[in-house]
Design a protein around this motif. Sequence first.
Motif, PDB file in Angstrom:
ATOM      1  N   GLN A 226       0.828  -1.203   0.000  1.00  0.00           N
ATOM      2  CA  GLN A 226       0.000   0.000   0.000  1.00  0.00           C
ATOM      3  C   GLN A 226       0.863   1.254   0.000  1.00  0.00           C
ATOM      4  O   GLN A 226       0.559   2.233  -0.697  1.00  0.00           O
ATOM      5  N   SER A 229       2.233   1.755  -3.417  1.00  0.00           N
ATOM      6  CA  SER A 229       1.228   2.177  -4.393  1.00  0.00           C
ATOM      7  C   SER A 229       0.958   3.670  -4.353  1.00  0.00           C
ATOM      8  O   SER A 229       0.419   4.234  -5.308  1.00  0.00           O
ATOM      9  N   THR A 230       1.317   4.337  -3.249  1.00  0.00           N
ATOM     10  CA  THR A 230       1.098   5.788  -3.149  1.00  0.00           C
ATOM     11  C   THR A 230       2.246   6.595  -3.749  1.00  0.00           C
ATOM     12  O   THR A 230       2.131   7.816  -3.854  1.00  0.00           O
TER      13      THR A 230
END
Length: 501
Positions: A226, A229-230
Amino acid sequence: MTRGRWTLRRTLVVGTSVLVALAFVAMSLATILALRSFALDRLDQQVREGLSFAVGRDGFGGSGDDDRPSRTDAGIPGPGGGDPGADAGVPGSDAGSPAPRIGTLQAVISSDGTVQISGYTRADGTFVTLSDEQIALLRSSVATDSVPTTVDLGADLGAFRVAAAEDDGLTIVAGSSQTDVTATTSALTVILVAVSAGTLLIAVLGLSLLVRRSLRPLDRVARVAQRVSTLSLSAGSVDIPDRVAAADTDPATEVGRVGSSLNELLGHVQSSLAARQHSEEQLRRFIADASHELRTPLASIRGYAQLSLGEDAPMTPTQARSFDRIESEAVRMASLVDDLLLLARLDAGQTLRRDEVELTLLAVDAVSDAQAADATHEWRLDVTDDLISVTGDENRLRQVVANLLRNAQTHTPPGTTVTLALAREGAEAVLRVADTGPGIDPGVAGRLFDRFARADDARNRDAGSTGLGLSIAQAITEAHGGSISVESVLGRTVFEVRLPA
């Protein structure tokens, strides 16, 4: 919450709990049914033994030997036992005759339907005669084949397992109450429900803790993915420092294999991005160096062409046209080189000036310049009375507006109306260049801001455009923290630039 939004943890806990609950239900039903069947079998055996004892030890229809006990001796009272329902005494109370069991039923009926004796033994040991309705129910429900069957004799007595046989023209009925069987199975049902519910509750709590603990490594792997993914991976130098911890990369476990694969993937992605960045930097340096080096020979070519055209020496028309074309192409190539050099510097993150720029005055000057350069178009200005200013590089912002106006001039036919509008919307200054031309081909709109993009013939593109004007406008706008977009339909095309005011 819909099933599709359930987490893996909830799915595992709920799914396993349901399976355990189903297993408890199946086990309880099997236990209850098995116990009830066993109890009924024992009760049937007692009923058959009682019936056999009532008709004689030789079985009903025996040889009638004198050693067979009389019915009175067998616990069946003789005729004249009293009115129905009245206390008839305890049969078998004579010496040598055993007393009937509590909860047993006996009846002797002659062939003509006369009831010689009938009754059941209460819990206190008294023998109570059966009613006519109960006798009728027994005669209609029980076959004389010595096979026990269930008969419900009403609320007072309840269900009985009853068997009947014929002997010397008499129908002899024996039975035992199912009260103990029902009580036993009911108690077992309550116990199993309580134990299963408690066990299931403990199992659910244990499963929750176990699944939560087991999925912690997967949660850590998911958090790494996560965070990655940013990250912005589209352009520029990219570093991916996040990696799955070594404790979560054990190849002997499923989660460990996922974590190890994710680390390898992130390593490959970082290597690819580094190679892309290196290639882009090399290309920028090449474009910048080539553009810088080309400026000097282009200036020389243009100078020599002008020098040759300025001399009074006679030359043929072909020579004169050739020198004229050399000068014009040198000018065009010099403009292209300057544009490429500017783009290369902007891509490399060149610092722009940060001054206060009056966009209102800039718009007025841009429309005036466009009117002077091309009188075949109708140029209009739409600005508010208030001055709108932004922070940025005035020369570069002038270049943005000039490129948009030149784009409208180049790709629209004469007589087209081009309007430059400026307004403040919230915390942004919005500049729009709209024209009434034929519009942009939808197939080209998606790549309109690409470098060297070629528009369709409907916008009358001429050969003098380099295809870099809109790319430069976008690069300068984004360097100022703004954005540029376009909307186009037949008869109206609008380029919109938004800058922080």
